[in-house]
Write a protein that holds these residues in place. Sequence first.
Motif, PDB file in Angstrom:
ATOM      1  N   GLY A  51       0.796  -1.218   0.000  1.00 10.24           N
ATOM      2  CA  GLY A  51       0.000   0.000   0.000  1.00 10.24           C
ATOM      3  C   GLY A  51       0.826   1.264   0.000  1.00 10.24           C
ATOM      4  N   ASN A  52       2.104   1.149   0.346  1.00  7.52           N
ATOM      5  CA  ASN A  52       2.986   2.312   0.409  1.00  7.52           C
ATOM      6  C   ASN A  52       4.107   2.252  -0.627  1.00  7.52           C
ATOM      7  OD1 ASN A  52       2.252   4.002   3.028  1.00  7.52           O
ATOM      8  ND2 ASN A  52       2.047   1.834   3.566  1.00  7.52           N
ATOM      9  N   ASN A  59       7.622   4.042   2.902  1.00  4.31           N
ATOM     10  CA  ASN A  59       7.065   4.510   4.172  1.00  4.31           C
ATOM     11  C   ASN A  59       7.507   3.627   5.346  1.00  4.31           C
ATOM     12  OD1 ASN A  59       5.651   6.440   5.610  1.00  4.31           O
ATOM     13  ND2 ASN A  59       3.662   5.463   5.355  1.00  4.31           N
ATOM     14  N   ARG A 114      -6.379   0.513   9.907  1.00  7.95           N
ATOM     15  CA  ARG A 114      -6.174   1.957   9.891  1.00  7.95           C
ATOM     16  C   ARG A 114      -4.903   2.374   9.178  1.00  7.95           C
ATOM     17  NH1 ARG A 114      -5.537   2.776  15.050  1.00  7.95           N
ATOM     18  NH2 ARG A 114      -3.269   3.027  14.955  1.00  7.95           N
ATOM     19  N   GLU A 115      -3.847   1.596   9.317  1.00  4.46           N
ATOM     20  CA  GLU A 115      -2.532   2.049   8.873  1.00  4.46           C
ATOM     21  C   GLU A 115      -2.140   1.572   7.478  1.00  4.46           C
ATOM     22  OE1 GLU A 115      -0.830   4.236  10.309  1.00  4.46           O
ATOM     23  OE2 GLU A 115      -1.865   4.354  12.239  1.00  4.46           O
ATOM     24  N   THR A 116      -2.824   0.594   6.941  1.00  3.61           N
ATOM     25  CA  THR A 116      -2.510   0.122   5.593  1.00  3.61           C
ATOM     26  C   THR A 116      -3.470   0.740   4.590  1.00  3.61           C
ATOM     27  OG1 THR A 116      -1.666  -1.997   6.424  1.00  3.61           O
ATOM     28  CG2 THR A 116      -2.292  -1.905   4.097  1.00  3.61           C
ATOM     29  N   PRO A 117      -2.989   1.475   3.595  1.00  3.28           N
ATOM     30  CA  PRO A 117      -3.871   2.077   2.581  1.00  3.28           C
ATOM     31  C   PRO A 117      -4.331   1.026   1.573  1.00  3.28           C
ATOM     32  CG  PRO A 117      -1.581   2.658   2.133  1.00  3.28           C
ATOM     33  CD  PRO A 117      -1.576   1.871   3.411  1.00  3.28           C
ATOM     34  N   TRP A 118      -5.406   0.339   1.907  1.00  3.68           N
ATOM     35  CA  TRP A 118      -5.827  -0.828   1.131  1.00  3.68           C
ATOM     36  C   TRP A 118      -6.219  -0.471  -0.296  1.00  3.68           C
ATOM     37  CZ3 TRP A 118      -4.702  -5.439   2.952  1.00  3.68           C
ATOM     38  CH2 TRP A 118      -4.437  -5.547   4.324  1.00  3.68           C
ATOM     39  N   VAL A 119      -6.876   0.645  -0.492  1.00  2.00           N
ATOM     40  CA  VAL A 119      -7.266   1.050  -1.849  1.00  2.00           C
ATOM     41  C   VAL A 119      -6.028   1.316  -2.697  1.00  2.00           C
ATOM     42  CG1 VAL A 119      -8.458   2.816  -3.209  1.00  2.00           C
ATOM     43  CG2 VAL A 119      -9.470   1.980  -1.072  1.00  2.00           C
ATOM     44  N   GLN A 120      -4.983   1.841  -2.079  1.00  2.00           N
ATOM     45  CA  GLN A 120      -3.762   2.164  -2.804  1.00  2.00           C
ATOM     46  C   GLN A 120      -3.048   0.907  -3.301  1.00  2.00           C
ATOM     47  OE1 GLN A 120      -2.909   5.408  -3.465  1.00  2.00           O
ATOM     48  NE2 GLN A 120      -1.354   4.533  -4.842  1.00  2.00           N
ATOM     49  N   HIS A 123      -4.236   0.403  -6.726  1.00  2.00           N
ATOM     50  CA  HIS A 123      -3.676   1.419  -7.619  1.00  2.00           C
ATOM     51  C   HIS A 123      -2.210   1.107  -7.947  1.00  2.00           C
ATOM     52  CE1 HIS A 123      -7.299   3.632  -7.391  1.00  2.00           C
ATOM     53  NE2 HIS A 123      -7.096   4.211  -6.219  1.00  2.00           N
ATOM     54  N   ASN A 124      -1.454   0.686  -6.943  1.00  2.00           N
ATOM     55  CA  ASN A 124      -0.032   0.403  -7.171  1.00  2.00           C
ATOM     56  C   ASN A 124       0.169  -0.800  -8.089  1.00  2.00           C
ATOM     57  OD1 ASN A 124       0.713   2.553  -5.575  1.00  2.00           O
ATOM     58  ND2 ASN A 124       1.065   1.318  -3.736  1.00  2.00           N
TER      59      ASN A 124
END
Length: 387
Positions: A51-52, A59, A114-120, A123-124
């Motif tokens: 996600g990062n 990150n 909360r801390e993992t940008p799942w939607v991203q 996208h990645n």
Amino acid sequence: MLSGGGARGAYEAGVLAYIFQELPPRLLANAPVKVLCGTSVGAVTACFLAGNAHLPHMNTARLLDLWRRLRLDKTMRLSMVDLLRMPLELRATFRQEAAGVLLNSAVLQEIVVRETPWVQIRHNIRAGILSALTVSATHIASGRTVVFVDRTDGTTPPWSRDTRVAARPTRIRPAHAMASAAIPYLFAPIAIDGAWYCDGSVRQNTPLSPALRLGADRVLVLGLRYDGPDQDWPPKLEEPAPQPFEYMGKLLNSLMLDNLDYDLKTLQGFNELLKAGKQTFGEAFLPHINETTTRYRGAGYREVQAVFIRPSRDIAELANEFVRLVHPNIGGLPGWILSKVAQTQVQRSDILSYLLFDGRYAQTLIELGMRDADANRERLIAFFRDD
């Protein structure tokens, strides 16, 4: 490839922080990480990195911060009320609302969600920053290892012929990471699409096979077991009877840590075999043998470069030292109980190293991971250098 081991996962975070923060940025830009595979706590880390992946250093500074913020009195369910409720919790373990017997899965779940940008992550993958993300879990009813695969086209390549392993194309969500990290009887199992799953380390701790099936030709493996000098066998002195926590720790070791060396030796053996074949029969050796192997196993063989980073110190000993030195400030009743475990064991107790979800202990492992990565700096540079 990120393996499992409960609180030992802080060591992986230290190694990753060194790789993405301390190695030359141009080096990583020319040979970016394209496939992330995780099991157990390694699955949580792999999803965070996925996600990062679009951010500088993936990150990893935030990843270290999350480990450092943990406190034992929040992550362990050992208050007086919890101890009184434990018999009921044992009966409720396989209900979705159960929070785990010893470890508070609600804390882990909050961090994961909360801390993992799942939607991203999606996208990645679609942007080509990553090729694939895999998370391995154990299907409780069948005992099979299920490898959840998230990649651009929504499919899986030809997979293992082993009926005990299955690959499932999916969009990886928080439930997949939580299921992979659900150590039996420590965390509650997780339901995914109506089926119940627990820790992937029960059958597949180090996800070596998924990475190879997804086409990786260079693999960086982060292990969590210290490879110290072998003890004399058979033992020369009479051994004391194993105590309960010692026995449980050894059982967790056998489930979560023991398969890695075998897998890597197998990989090395195949590499040597392919090199010998080309030296004996010429460059046509590999194409000819792959004509046959592709027909019956769905994929050919190739040489795969592997770099393996593992702890230079026994993490179990570090856990015992930490509990003895930090108590009584480690955290209420949980800290007191763990300190008694450390003090009463004839030998060091491995179980502590799985349970110590505490930021102060995590910092010790983070520093060890960064030192070990620095000791392997030249190997890492050679691994990422695009020759």
